[in-house]
Write a protein that holds these residues in place. Sequence first.
Motif, PDB file in Angstrom:
ATOM      1  N   PHE A  11       0.809  -1.220   0.000  1.00  0.00           N
ATOM      2  CA  PHE A  11       0.000   0.000   0.000  1.00  0.00           C
ATOM      3  C   PHE A  11       0.844   1.272   0.000  1.00  0.00           C
ATOM      4  O   PHE A  11       0.300   2.373   0.095  1.00  0.00           O
ATOM      5  CB  PHE A  11      -0.958   0.007   1.188  1.00  0.00           C
ATOM      6  N   ASP A  44      -1.923   5.773   7.223  1.00  0.00           N
ATOM      7  CA  ASP A  44      -2.218   4.839   6.139  1.00  0.00           C
ATOM      8  C   ASP A  44      -2.477   3.443   6.699  1.00  0.00           C
ATOM      9  O   ASP A  44      -3.328   2.712   6.200  1.00  0.00           O
ATOM     10  CB  ASP A  44      -1.060   4.795   5.140  1.00  0.00           C
ATOM     11  N   HIS A  68      -8.475   7.785   7.251  1.00  0.00           N
ATOM     12  CA  HIS A  68      -8.966   8.361   6.002  1.00  0.00           C
ATOM     13  C   HIS A  68      -9.529   7.227   5.162  1.00  0.00           C
ATOM     14  O   HIS A  68      -9.542   6.070   5.588  1.00  0.00           O
ATOM     15  CB  HIS A  68      -7.872   9.151   5.274  1.00  0.00           C
ATOM     16  N   ASN A  69     -10.003   7.534   4.007  1.00  0.00           N
ATOM     17  CA  ASN A  69     -10.703   6.546   3.174  1.00  0.00           C
ATOM     18  C   ASN A  69      -9.835   5.337   2.834  1.00  0.00           C
ATOM     19  O   ASN A  69     -10.347   4.236   2.653  1.00  0.00           O
ATOM     20  CB  ASN A  69     -11.198   7.225   1.887  1.00  0.00           C
ATOM     21  N   ASP A  70      -8.539   5.507   2.737  1.00  0.00           N
ATOM     22  CA  ASP A  70      -7.646   4.413   2.346  1.00  0.00           C
ATOM     23  C   ASP A  70      -6.871   3.808   3.524  1.00  0.00           C
ATOM     24  O   ASP A  70      -5.924   3.063   3.320  1.00  0.00           O
ATOM     25  CB  ASP A  70      -6.666   4.893   1.280  1.00  0.00           C
ATOM     26  N   THR A  71      -7.267   4.121   4.731  1.00  0.00           N
ATOM     27  CA  THR A  71      -6.609   3.560   5.912  1.00  0.00           C
ATOM     28  C   THR A  71      -6.903   2.074   6.016  1.00  0.00           C
ATOM     29  O   THR A  71      -8.016   1.626   5.780  1.00  0.00           O
ATOM     30  CB  THR A  71      -7.093   4.272   7.190  1.00  0.00           C
ATOM     31  N   PHE A 110     -10.899  -2.229   6.449  1.00  0.00           N
ATOM     32  CA  PHE A 110     -10.847  -1.086   5.539  1.00  0.00           C
ATOM     33  C   PHE A 110     -12.089  -0.220   5.701  1.00  0.00           C
ATOM     34  O   PHE A 110     -13.152  -0.714   6.088  1.00  0.00           O
ATOM     35  CB  PHE A 110     -10.723  -1.569   4.087  1.00  0.00           C
ATOM     36  N   ARG A 112     -13.285   2.115   3.153  1.00  0.00           N
ATOM     37  CA  ARG A 112     -13.523   2.727   1.842  1.00  0.00           C
ATOM     38  C   ARG A 112     -15.013   3.004   1.655  1.00  0.00           C
ATOM     39  O   ARG A 112     -15.809   2.096   1.518  1.00  0.00           O
ATOM     40  CB  ARG A 112     -12.974   1.841   0.748  1.00  0.00           C
ATOM     41  N   GLN A 115     -17.105   1.451  -1.325  1.00  0.00           N
ATOM     42  CA  GLN A 115     -17.177  -0.001  -1.443  1.00  0.00           C
ATOM     43  C   GLN A 115     -18.305  -0.558  -0.582  1.00  0.00           C
ATOM     44  O   GLN A 115     -18.555  -0.084   0.524  1.00  0.00           O
ATOM     45  CB  GLN A 115     -15.842  -0.635  -1.034  1.00  0.00           C
TER      46      GLN A 115
END
Length: 124
Positions: A11, A44, A68-71, A110, A112, A115
Motif C-alpha cells: 500500500f 495509512d 482516512h478513506n484508504d486507511t 478497511f 472505503r 465499497q
Amino acid sequence: MKVLLKSTAYFNAERIRFLGDDGLCKALVLENFPNIEMVSEAADIVFLPKNAPYDSIKDFFSHENAKHNDTMLFYDAPHSSPKNEAIWQTLKAHQKVTVTIDMFYCGAVFFRREQAKEHFKIRI
C-alpha cells in the motif's frame, strides 16, 4: 508480522499509527521502512496489537481524523482470546467499516466509503 510488512510495502504506506505498546513491532517496521512516519492521527496503516485495551478501539473510532478513506487497520491475533474475538466482531459490525479480511492469525479492516460492506476469510 510478515503480513503487516508486506501490506506496508504493497500500500506504499507513509504513515503508521500504533494503538498500543508493541516495541518489537515498531522496531521491525522502522528497520524495514526507515522513512515511515509514526503518527498519532490519520495514518495509512493503523496497527492494533492483540493486547490492546478495548478502549483504544472506542477512542480510534471516536476521532474522525484518526483515519482516512484508504486507511487499513491491521489487527494482530483476532482469534487468540475471547476478548480479542469480541473486538474483532465489534470491528466487523462497525458502521464505518466496509471490508474485513480474516486471515485467522491477523485481520485487515478497511473504511472505503465507495465499497459495499463485505467480509472475507482467507487462509494464509
